[in-house]
Design an enzyme around this catalytic site. Structure first.
Site, PDB file in Angstrom:
ATOM      1  N   CYS A 146      -0.721 -10.422  -7.776  1.00 46.78           N
ATOM      2  CA  CYS A 146       0.028  -9.521  -8.659  1.00 46.78           C
ATOM      3  C   CYS A 146       1.273  -8.905  -7.903  1.00 46.78           C
ATOM      4  O   CYS A 146       2.107  -8.307  -8.597  1.00 46.78           O
ATOM      5  CB  CYS A 146      -0.822  -8.294  -9.253  1.00 46.78           C
ATOM      6  SG  CYS A 146      -1.619  -7.266  -8.233  1.00 46.78           S
ATOM      7  N   ASP A 174       1.133  -6.366  -5.732  1.00 49.32           N
ATOM      8  CA  ASP A 174       1.103  -4.976  -5.670  1.00 49.32           C
ATOM      9  C   ASP A 174       0.557  -4.793  -4.094  1.00 49.32           C
ATOM     10  O   ASP A 174      -0.149  -5.436  -3.411  1.00 49.32           O
ATOM     11  CB  ASP A 174       0.005  -4.271  -6.567  1.00 49.32           C
ATOM     12  CG  ASP A 174       0.515  -4.435  -8.088  1.00 49.32           C
ATOM     13  OD1 ASP A 174       1.765  -4.396  -7.883  1.00 49.32           O
ATOM     14  OD2 ASP A 174      -0.209  -4.140  -8.972  1.00 49.32           O
ATOM     15  N   CYS A 217      -0.034  -1.154  -9.808  1.00 49.06           N
ATOM     16  CA  CYS A 217       0.061  -0.833 -11.342  1.00 49.06           C
ATOM     17  C   CYS A 217      -0.829   0.758 -11.418  1.00 49.06           C
ATOM     18  O   CYS A 217      -1.241   1.123 -10.648  1.00 49.06           O
ATOM     19  CB  CYS A 217      -0.715  -1.849 -12.053  1.00 49.06           C
ATOM     20  SG  CYS A 217      -2.708  -1.888 -11.650  1.00 49.06           S
ATOM     21  N   CYS A 237      -7.860  -4.259  -9.452  1.00 50.27           N
ATOM     22  CA  CYS A 237      -6.955  -3.259  -8.731  1.00 50.27           C
ATOM     23  C   CYS A 237      -7.535  -2.132  -7.781  1.00 50.27           C
ATOM     24  O   CYS A 237      -6.968  -1.766  -7.121  1.00 50.27           O
ATOM     25  CB  CYS A 237      -6.287  -2.757  -9.996  1.00 50.27           C
ATOM     26  SG  CYS A 237      -5.507  -3.872 -11.079  1.00 50.27           S
TER      27      CYS A 237
HETATM   28 FE1  FES Z   1      -2.049  -5.423  -8.824  1.00 50.19          FE
HETATM   29 FE2  FES Z   1      -3.375  -3.655 -10.627  1.00 50.19          FE
HETATM   30  S1  FES Z   1      -2.331  -5.683 -11.381  1.00 50.19           S
HETATM   31  S2  FES Z   1      -3.230  -3.874  -8.503  1.00 50.19           S
END
Ligand code: FES
Length: 145
Positions: free
Chosen positions: A33, A35, A59, A103
């Site tokens: 993702c 992140d 997120c 996450c």
């Molecule tokens: Fe990447 Fe939530 S979508 S940490």
């Protein structure tokens, strides 16, 4: 879809920022993702976590779980902090939607990475702590949700 607690921690995240001269700093990302999470720990001479702060490009669920995780580890010993798993964080938040469970792993892994950094700086070994990965997306595939 999100519990009130998740919304509260997302909208008013606790302990956002950096700790200058932190005892340990850990950064982990999730390549899938994109992140990234960074955790800072201030640990005193008795091994008690005095302060925990985080910064993230993550997120909303990552923000909320990290906020709750920082509250859960503050004031704890290192051993107790290792028991603050992503499941414990999710329980404290009254749950997360299944697609957002991964996450919460960012916070757990970033705390482990910060503890690893602390142990390396101190030249000590923390029992039960494994070297954290900088990218947790591989691990996720093995996780059984
Ligand atoms: Fe990447 Fe939530 S979508 S940490």
């Amino acid at each position: 879809m999100y519990s009130e607690k998740v919304m509260d921690h997302f909208q008013n995240p606790r302990n956002v920022g950096e700790i200058p001269d932190a005892s340990g700093v850990g950064t982990v990302g999730n390549a899938k993702c994109g992140d990234i999470m960074r955790m800072y720990l201030d640990i005193d001479d008795n091994g008690i976590i005095r302060e925990c702060k985080f910064k993230t490009f993550g997120c909303g669920a990552a923000v909320a779980t990290s906020s709750m995780a920082t509250e859960l580890v503050t004031g704890k010993s290192i051993k107790e902090a290792l028991q603050v798993t992503n499941k414990a964080v999710m329980e404290a938040l009254d749950g997360l939607p299944p697609v957002k469970v991964h996450c919460s792993l960012l916070a757990e892994e970033a705390i482990h990475a910060a503890l690893w950094d602390y142990a390396e700086k101190k030249g000590i070994k923390i029992e039960g702590l494994e070297k954290p990965k900088s990218d947790i997306s591989e691990e996720e595939e093995e996780e059984d949700y």
